[in-house]
Design a protein around this motif. Structure first.
Motif, PDB file in Angstrom:
ATOM      1  N   PRO A  24      63.343  29.196 -14.246  1.00 12.05           N
ATOM      2  CA  PRO A  24      62.454  28.392 -13.393  1.00 12.05           C
ATOM      3  C   PRO A  24      63.031  27.030 -13.027  1.00 12.05           C
ATOM      4  CG  PRO A  24      61.168  29.502 -15.069  1.00 12.05           C
ATOM      5  CD  PRO A  24      62.598  29.803 -15.379  1.00 12.05           C
ATOM      6  N   ALA A  25      63.750  26.388 -13.956  1.00 17.04           N
ATOM      7  CA  ALA A  25      64.329  25.081 -13.657  1.00 17.04           C
ATOM      8  C   ALA A  25      65.332  25.161 -12.509  1.00 17.04           C
ATOM      9  CB  ALA A  25      64.993  24.501 -14.902  1.00 17.04           C
ATOM     10  N   SER A  26      66.000  26.310 -12.342  1.00 17.75           N
ATOM     11  CA  SER A  26      66.941  26.476 -11.232  1.00 17.75           C
ATOM     12  C   SER A  26      66.213  26.408  -9.900  1.00 17.75           C
ATOM     13  CB  SER A  26      67.677  27.808 -11.352  1.00 17.75           C
ATOM     14  OG  SER A  26      68.324  27.937 -12.595  1.00 17.75           O
ATOM     15  N   VAL A  27      65.015  27.007  -9.853  1.00 22.53           N
ATOM     16  CA  VAL A  27      64.199  26.949  -8.638  1.00 22.53           C
ATOM     17  C   VAL A  27      63.811  25.505  -8.347  1.00 22.53           C
ATOM     18  CG1 VAL A  27      62.034  27.687  -7.586  1.00 22.53           C
ATOM     19  CG2 VAL A  27      63.336  29.287  -9.015  1.00 22.53           C
ATOM     20  N   VAL A  28      63.359  24.818  -9.379  1.00 20.39           N
ATOM     21  CA  VAL A  28      62.952  23.428  -9.204  1.00 20.39           C
ATOM     22  C   VAL A  28      64.122  22.584  -8.704  1.00 20.39           C
ATOM     23  CG1 VAL A  28      62.086  21.379 -10.386  1.00 20.39           C
ATOM     24  CG2 VAL A  28      61.147  23.623 -10.940  1.00 20.39           C
ATOM     25  N   LYS A  29      65.283  22.802  -9.255  1.00 23.61           N
ATOM     26  CA  LYS A  29      66.466  22.036  -8.846  1.00 23.61           C
ATOM     27  C   LYS A  29      66.769  22.238  -7.370  1.00 23.61           C
ATOM     28  CE  LYS A  29      71.426  21.534  -9.768  1.00 23.61           C
ATOM     29  NZ  LYS A  29      71.850  21.797  -8.385  1.00 23.61           N
ATOM     30  N   GLU A  30      66.806  23.481  -6.928  1.00 23.02           N
ATOM     31  CA  GLU A  30      67.127  23.758  -5.525  1.00 23.02           C
ATOM     32  C   GLU A  30      66.090  23.161  -4.581  1.00 23.02           C
ATOM     33  OE1 GLU A  30      69.857  24.997  -4.507  1.00 23.02           O
ATOM     34  OE2 GLU A  30      70.704  25.841  -6.341  1.00 23.02           O
ATOM     35  N   LEU A  31      64.821  23.264  -4.945  1.00 23.11           N
ATOM     36  CA  LEU A  31      63.767  22.769  -4.063  1.00 23.11           C
ATOM     37  C   LEU A  31      63.721  21.245  -4.055  1.00 23.11           C
ATOM     38  CD1 LEU A  31      60.902  25.340  -4.782  1.00 23.11           C
ATOM     39  CD2 LEU A  31      62.614  25.344  -2.956  1.00 23.11           C
ATOM     40  N   ILE A  32      63.955  20.615  -5.205  1.00 25.24           N
ATOM     41  CA  ILE A  32      64.019  19.148  -5.233  1.00 25.24           C
ATOM     42  C   ILE A  32      65.165  18.659  -4.350  1.00 25.24           C
ATOM     43  CG2 ILE A  32      64.655  17.188  -6.689  1.00 25.24           C
ATOM     44  CD1 ILE A  32      62.991  18.298  -8.902  1.00 25.24           C
ATOM     45  N   GLU A  33      66.313  19.301  -4.448  1.00 20.05           N
ATOM     46  CA  GLU A  33      67.449  18.883  -3.633  1.00 20.05           C
ATOM     47  C   GLU A  33      67.167  19.060  -2.146  1.00 20.05           C
ATOM     48  OE1 GLU A  33      70.762  21.066  -5.152  1.00 20.05           O
ATOM     49  OE2 GLU A  33      71.068  19.698  -6.855  1.00 20.05           O
ATOM     50  N   ASN A  34      66.477  20.143  -1.780  1.00 17.11           N
ATOM     51  CA  ASN A  34      66.093  20.316  -0.381  1.00 17.11           C
ATOM     52  C   ASN A  34      65.167  19.194   0.071  1.00 17.11           C
ATOM     53  OD1 ASN A  34      67.591  22.616  -0.049  1.00 17.11           O
ATOM     54  ND2 ASN A  34      65.881  24.042  -0.227  1.00 17.11           N
ATOM     55  N   SER A  35      64.220  18.804  -0.799  1.00 18.44           N
ATOM     56  CA  SER A  35      63.282  17.733  -0.440  1.00 18.44           C
ATOM     57  C   SER A  35      64.015  16.408  -0.269  1.00 18.44           C
ATOM     58  CB  SER A  35      62.202  17.593  -1.524  1.00 18.44           C
ATOM     59  OG  SER A  35      61.395  18.757  -1.590  1.00 18.44           O
ATOM     60  N   LEU A  36      64.947  16.117  -1.153  1.00 14.59           N
ATOM     61  CA  LEU A  36      65.695  14.865  -1.050  1.00 14.59           C
ATOM     62  C   LEU A  36      66.567  14.855   0.200  1.00 14.59           C
ATOM     63  CD1 LEU A  36      66.713  14.421  -4.801  1.00 14.59           C
ATOM     64  CD2 LEU A  36      64.971  13.134  -3.547  1.00 14.59           C
ATOM     65  N   ASP A  37      67.185  15.994   0.516  1.00 16.36           N
ATOM     66  CA  ASP A  37      67.980  16.084   1.732  1.00 16.36           C
ATOM     67  C   ASP A  37      67.125  15.905   2.979  1.00 16.36           C
ATOM     68  OD1 ASP A  37      70.402  16.417   0.479  1.00 16.36           O
ATOM     69  OD2 ASP A  37      70.350  18.600   0.542  1.00 16.36           O
ATOM     70  N   ALA A  38      65.846  16.265   2.868  1.00 10.75           N
ATOM     71  CA  ALA A  38      64.927  16.136   4.009  1.00 10.75           C
ATOM     72  C   ALA A  38      64.387  14.717   4.148  1.00 10.75           C
ATOM     73  CB  ALA A  38      63.765  17.117   3.857  1.00 10.75           C
ATOM     74  N   GLY A  39      64.848  13.793   3.296  1.00 19.09           N
ATOM     75  CA  GLY A  39      64.427  12.404   3.412  1.00 19.09           C
ATOM     76  C   GLY A  39      63.093  12.094   2.773  1.00 19.09           C
ATOM     77  N   ALA A  40      62.615  12.953   1.883  1.00 17.44           N
ATOM     78  CA  ALA A  40      61.311  12.732   1.246  1.00 17.44           C
ATOM     79  C   ALA A  40      61.353  11.497   0.356  1.00 17.44           C
ATOM     80  CB  ALA A  40      60.919  13.957   0.420  1.00 17.44           C
ATOM     81  N   THR A  41      60.246  10.757   0.334  1.00 15.88           N
ATOM     82  CA  THR A  41      60.089   9.613  -0.572  1.00 15.88           C
ATOM     83  C   THR A  41      59.031   9.884  -1.630  1.00 15.88           C
ATOM     84  OG1 THR A  41      58.477   8.595   0.927  1.00 15.88           O
ATOM     85  CG2 THR A  41      60.798   7.978   1.205  1.00 15.88           C
ATOM     86  N   GLU A  42      58.289  10.971  -1.472  1.00 20.70           N
ATOM     87  CA  GLU A  42      57.286  11.369  -2.455  1.00 20.70           C
ATOM     88  C   GLU A  42      57.474  12.851  -2.772  1.00 20.70           C
ATOM     89  OE1 GLU A  42      53.398  10.542  -0.995  1.00 20.70           O
ATOM     90  OE2 GLU A  42      53.783   8.406  -0.634  1.00 20.70           O
ATOM     91  N   LEU A  43      57.641  13.164  -4.053  1.00 25.83           N
ATOM     92  CA  LEU A  43      57.805  14.552  -4.485  1.00 25.83           C
ATOM     93  C   LEU A  43      56.772  14.847  -5.561  1.00 25.83           C
ATOM     94  CD1 LEU A  43      60.905  13.414  -3.823  1.00 25.83           C
ATOM     95  CD2 LEU A  43      61.488  15.739  -4.512  1.00 25.83           C
ATOM     96  N   ARG A  44      56.013  15.914  -5.340  1.00 21.15           N
ATOM     97  CA  ARG A  44      54.988  16.343  -6.298  1.00 21.15           C
ATOM     98  C   ARG A  44      55.342  17.747  -6.776  1.00 21.15           C
ATOM     99  NH1 ARG A  44      52.562  14.349  -1.995  1.00 21.15           N
ATOM    100  NH2 ARG A  44      51.824  16.375  -1.283  1.00 21.15           N
TER     101      ARG A  44
END
Length: 631
Positions: A24-44
């Motif tokens: 599961p942590a691998s999924v979280v890692k990939e999705l967090i990185e996608n969010s950061l690449d998308a310029g997100a300033t808030e991640l939930r």
């Protein structure tokens, strides 16, 4: 019929998922990185059952257009690369285009996204790699990815998952890593109804370290500030200047961990594990910390994208530096120089007064809960864990529910020393001095304990100095200086000492005979598997010379194949210093104690002996006053 055939897309996607989605942590890692690449300033981030049942990550990034949302689930579909030359200069966290299709092939996934350019977005639902629907999405701009029932169609992979508590700890550790790398962004992590991480945007890395680890840990860390070094590149292909920068925090030698779980490494903002940086870190603490111990380190290395290849591992957790030797030496020297300049001091542990749970920082609270239960939780570089080294997020009390922690409010990192009420006469007290060994030169020796430890008084408190390891550090640096100058003090023996060697020791002796001479030994072969020692370094007692030679041969046997020549010389110098140093249970007069403290203050690294043991402990005035309830 031939035996070779092309795999179906279903099988190929599951194989790819096995490389990218390990847990599961691998999924979280990939999705967090996608969010950061998308310029997100808030991640939930929201998870259930350690991520098996549910993983949901919502961000306020740029979102996607409807057509892009569908195309994102095609293998190797990415917005971050367009040409093979782009692989030589990757500035984003994600780039392979494998994350979403790999995750979708082993789960039930729903993507909800809207670009700020459109009034409505798209909802895409995929079950085990099969598209079920694509509808309009009227929500806010940004992207939300919901992953349910991970590995529901790959039961063999599901069997290899650990307990929910362990899997959740991996996720919490990962979220913490990225919150440290991006202090200007907010991160929330919830497990069921419990909030495990909630950090708000702050200006500096120091404030984020305080949010995550609390004031107690922050006070034990040394700020690397910002170190920059240039390298001239001259080769057949290009010429120019490359700039490498290092920032972050490291602990002093007195803070020792039994595994690497407290080492956080980032290269250009990417969370990695890297042998070059790990070796550079351990080299910086060489002769300051025992070999089996590790420091706390939060390191950020920034360089030109062309200088690092991030395309060497499917999960993008490993990198390869183009000039690895330069990076290694830069990181090692920068940390070592900062440790020498800071001279951190080891404090005598002081009992902590009971405190309400709500008033305790997040990391402090976890150390005080009774009946705590932990499961082994490897970090990004797994090791053998102790309860105090595990991620603090996985704390449970008794058989009750998980505790809820909120450390979103940042306060001052250090508290000023309060005024001391004059209830029993005047007691002059200035501000608490920095926790450094710089005040060693001002200490006044008072006496000894058991003829082994020097008690000294200083303006900043009471000190206890181990006389043997203090002298060991003095002699160690003296031997290294003399070796570098090519002039080592030695003593000639009236009667040579003849030593019998084993076959292996004879081979090792032949290899290091020159280094023995350089270290102050006068020796030569004396028949079959026998050597005669006619001289030895000054200060080594006659009874220790034989032990010292065999000790050095043992070092050579175990280290010649693993370490550099410089490391071997330092190990030999450490052995010589240990044998020649003042022993415990040895009475010292006042003049000898003063000399020892003066010489120790003049060393580069008075924090630790060459084998990593602390030299001095300080009982600060603040702690003394607190113990006597003066403050």
């Amino acid at each position: 019929m031939g035996k070779i055939r092309v795999l179906s897309d279903t099988v190929a996607n599951k194989i790819a998922a096995g490389e990218v989605v390990e847990r599961p942590a691998s999924v979280v890692k990939e999705l967090i990185e996608n969010s950061l690449d998308a310029g997100a300033t808030e991640l939930r981030i929201e998870v259930e059952s350690g991520g098996r049942r549910l993983i949901r990550i919502a961000d306020n990034g740029c979102g996607m257009l409807r057509d892009d949302a569908l195309l994102a689930f095609e293998r190797h579909a990415t917005s971050k690369l367009s040409d093979v030359r782009d692989l030589l200069s990757i500035a984003t966290l994600g780039f392979r285009g494998e994350a979403l299709p790999s995750i979708a092939s082993v789960s039930r996934l729903v993507l909800e996204t809207r670009s700020s350019e459109e009034t409505t977005g798209a909802t895409v639902e995929i079950n085990g790699g099969k598209l079920l629907r694509c509808d309009e999405y009227p929500g806010a701009a940004g992207t939300t990815v919901t992953v349910r029932d991970l590995f529901f169609n790959v039961p063999a992979r599901k069997k290899f998952l650990r307990s929910d508590q362990t899997e959740l700890a991996h996720i919490a550790s990962l979220a913490t890593h990225y919150s440290l790398a991006h202090p200007q962004k907010s991160f929330q992590l919830r497990h069921g109804g419990n909030e495990l991480l909630d950090v708000t945007p702050v200006e500096t890395l120091r404030e984020r370290v305080y949010q995550v680890f609390g004031n107690q840990t922050l006070e034990e860390l040394i700020d690397l500030d910002f170190v920059e070094r240039e390298m001239e590149v001259v080769d057949a292909e290009e010429r120019g200047t490359r700039v490498f920068a290092l920032r972050g925090f490291v602990s002093g030698p007195q803070l020792q961990k039994l595994n690497r779980n407290s080492i956080f490494l980032f290269v250009n903002g990417r969370l990695i594990r890297d042998r070059v940086l790990l070796h550079a870190l351990s080299s910086a603490y060489h002769n300051l910390m025992p070999p089996a111990c590790y420091p706390f380190a939060l390191l950020f290395v920034d360089c030109d994208c062309e200088e690092v290849d991030v395309n060497v591992h499917p999960s993008k957790t490993e990198v390869r530096f183009r000039h690895g030797t330069f990076v290694h030496d830069f990181v090692r020297d920068a940390i070592r120089e900062r440790l020498i300049a800071a001279r951190p001091v080891s404090s005598i542990p002081v009992p902590i007064q009971p405190q309400a749970a709500a008033d305790l920082p997040f990391s402090d609270f976890t150390q005080r809960i009774e009946n705590q239960r932990f499961e082994p939780v490897p970090g990004i570089d797994a090791g053998t864990e102790r309860p105090e080294d595990l991620p603090v997020f996985m704390l449970k009390t008794g058989a009750g529910p998980e505790r809820r922690f909120d450390f979103s409010e940042a306060t001052q990192a250090r508290m000023p020393v309060p005024h001391v009420p004059d209830t029993h006469g005047p007691l002059p007290l200035g501000a608490e001095p920095p926790q450094s060994l710089a005040s060693l030169s001002d200490l006044r020796p008072l006496g000894q304990i058991h003829d082994s430890f020097i008690i000294a008084a200083g303006r900043d408190g009471l000190w206890i100095i181990d006389q043997h390891v203090a002298h060991e550090r003095i002699l160690f640096e003296k031997v290294l200086r003399q070796q570098a100058q090519g002039h080592v003090e030695r003593q000639q023996l009236l009667i040579p000492i003849v030593l019998q060697l084993t076959a292996g020791q004879q081979i090792d002796y032949a290899q290091i005979a020159g280094e023995l001479e350089r270290a102050g030994f006068d020796s030569e072969p004396f028949g079959q598997r026998t050597i005669a020692v006619k001289g030895a370094p000054a200060g080594v007692g006659p009874g220790d010379i034989e032990k010292l030679v065999f000790e050095i041969l043992e070092i050579a046997e175990g280290e010649l194949r693993k370490v550099s020549l410089d490391d071997l010389r330092r190990a030999m110098a450490a052995s010589i210093a240990c044998r020649a140093a003042i022993k415990i249970n040895m009475r010292l007069d006042h003049a000898k104690m003063e000399w020892l403290l003066t010489q120790l203050a003049a060393t580069e690294c008075p924090m630790s002996c060459p084998h990593g043991r602390p030299i001095a402990l300080r009982y600060s005035m603040r702690d003394i006053l607190k113990s006597f309830h003066r403050i």
